[in-house]
Motif scaffolding. Structure first.
Motif, PDB file in Angstrom:
ATOM      1  N   GLU A 210       0.832  -1.198   0.000  1.00  0.00           N
ATOM      2  CA  GLU A 210       0.000   0.000   0.000  1.00  0.00           C
ATOM      3  C   GLU A 210       0.865   1.245   0.000  1.00  0.00           C
ATOM      4  O   GLU A 210       1.894   1.288   0.645  1.00  0.00           O
ATOM      5  CB  GLU A 210      -0.863   0.051   1.269  1.00  0.00           C
ATOM      6  CG  GLU A 210      -2.040  -0.856   1.271  1.00  0.00           C
ATOM      7  CD  GLU A 210      -2.891  -0.646   2.512  1.00  0.00           C
ATOM      8  OE1 GLU A 210      -3.025   0.517   2.946  1.00  0.00           O
ATOM      9  OE2 GLU A 210      -3.396  -1.633   3.030  1.00  0.00           O
ATOM     10  N   SER A 211       0.420   2.232  -0.728  1.00  0.00           N
ATOM     11  CA  SER A 211       1.053   3.548  -0.657  1.00  0.00           C
ATOM     12  C   SER A 211      -0.034   4.603  -0.829  1.00  0.00           C
ATOM     13  O   SER A 211      -1.002   4.393  -1.560  1.00  0.00           O
ATOM     14  CB  SER A 211       2.138   3.702  -1.730  1.00  0.00           C
ATOM     15  OG  SER A 211       1.552   3.707  -3.001  1.00  0.00           O
ATOM     16  N   SER A 212       0.122   5.697  -0.150  1.00  0.00           N
ATOM     17  CA  SER A 212      -0.844   6.793  -0.270  1.00  0.00           C
ATOM     18  C   SER A 212      -0.092   8.116  -0.174  1.00  0.00           C
ATOM     19  O   SER A 212       0.945   8.211   0.486  1.00  0.00           O
ATOM     20  CB  SER A 212      -1.916   6.708   0.814  1.00  0.00           C
ATOM     21  OG  SER A 212      -1.327   6.760   2.093  1.00  0.00           O
ATOM     22  N   SER A 213      -0.605   9.094  -0.865  1.00  0.00           N
ATOM     23  CA  SER A 213      -0.031  10.437  -0.797  1.00  0.00           C
ATOM     24  C   SER A 213      -1.161  11.458  -0.835  1.00  0.00           C
ATOM     25  O   SER A 213      -2.195  11.239  -1.465  1.00  0.00           O
ATOM     26  CB  SER A 213       0.943  10.672  -1.952  1.00  0.00           C
ATOM     27  OG  SER A 213       0.253  10.631  -3.187  1.00  0.00           O
ATOM     28  N   TYR A 214      -0.943  12.549  -0.151  1.00  0.00           N
ATOM     29  CA  TYR A 214      -1.935  13.610  -0.058  1.00  0.00           C
ATOM     30  C   TYR A 214      -1.254  14.939  -0.354  1.00  0.00           C
ATOM     31  O   TYR A 214      -0.081  15.122  -0.023  1.00  0.00           O
ATOM     32  CB  TYR A 214      -2.555  13.658   1.343  1.00  0.00           C
ATOM     33  CG  TYR A 214      -3.141  12.342   1.774  1.00  0.00           C
ATOM     34  CD1 TYR A 214      -4.399  11.963   1.362  1.00  0.00           C
ATOM     35  CD2 TYR A 214      -2.416  11.466   2.579  1.00  0.00           C
ATOM     36  CE1 TYR A 214      -4.941  10.751   1.737  1.00  0.00           C
ATOM     37  CE2 TYR A 214      -2.940  10.248   2.970  1.00  0.00           C
ATOM     38  CZ  TYR A 214      -4.204   9.903   2.540  1.00  0.00           C
ATOM     39  OH  TYR A 214      -4.729   8.702   2.918  1.00  0.00           O
ATOM     40  N   ASN A 215      -2.001  15.865  -0.964  1.00  0.00           N
ATOM     41  CA  ASN A 215      -1.450  17.195  -1.199  1.00  0.00           C
ATOM     42  C   ASN A 215      -2.532  18.246  -1.023  1.00  0.00           C
ATOM     43  O   ASN A 215      -3.701  18.005  -1.296  1.00  0.00           O
ATOM     44  CB  ASN A 215      -0.795  17.302  -2.576  1.00  0.00           C
ATOM     45  CG  ASN A 215      -1.754  16.997  -3.702  1.00  0.00           C
ATOM     46  OD1 ASN A 215      -2.928  17.307  -3.615  1.00  0.00           O
ATOM     47  ND2 ASN A 215      -1.261  16.386  -4.750  1.00  0.00           N
ATOM     48  N   VAL A 216      -2.123  19.398  -0.549  1.00  0.00           N
ATOM     49  CA  VAL A 216      -3.018  20.531  -0.353  1.00  0.00           C
ATOM     50  C   VAL A 216      -2.250  21.788  -0.724  1.00  0.00           C
ATOM     51  O   VAL A 216      -1.064  21.907  -0.419  1.00  0.00           O
ATOM     52  CB  VAL A 216      -3.485  20.623   1.124  1.00  0.00           C
ATOM     53  CG1 VAL A 216      -4.347  21.850   1.345  1.00  0.00           C
ATOM     54  CG2 VAL A 216      -4.238  19.381   1.530  1.00  0.00           C
TER      55      VAL A 216
END
Length: 118
Positions: free
Chosen positions: A94-100
């Motif tokens: 699993e991998s996840s990334s978030y950006n704002v």
């Protein structure tokens, strides 16, 4: 049968003067033409639009604030090779990334463009 034809003819002839057109004066004709001219109607509408747009909210003087957000999620089966020559298989990695991001724009000087436009 002849009585019916005569009766309908008399009724039609009595109502015939009602179908005549109204006579108008040249002044009335010009005023009707000016009222119904599409070019004049479009020009009046353009003037109303320009008056509505001549406002501080539409002038470009105010700053703009923009916000963006995003997310990515991956579930993969991967084979990894290490520098010592060994290989490993990762099942269900699993991998996840978030950006704002938030962006605030304000024009400090535009070469007197807004003043000359208003």
């Amino acid at each position: 049968m002849n009585i019916k034809i005569v009766f309908f003819s008399i009724v039609f002839l009595l109502q015939a003067p009602m179908f005549a057109q109204e006579l108008i004066t040249p002044e009335k004709a010009v005023s009707l033409a000016l009222e119904n001219n599409y070019g004049i109607k479009i020009a009046k509408t353009d003037v109303e639009i320009a008056e509505n747009n001549a406002d501080i909210l539409n002038s470009g003087y105010l700053p703009t604030l923009t916000g963006n957000a995003g997310a990515n999620y991956n579930l993969d089966d991967t084979e990894v090779g290490f520098s010592d020559g060994t290989n490993r298989v990762l099942n269900g990695a699993e991998s996840s990334s978030y950006n704002v991001s938030v962006d605030l724009d304000y024009t400090l000087f535009d070469g007197l463009g807004e003043i000359l436009r208003l």
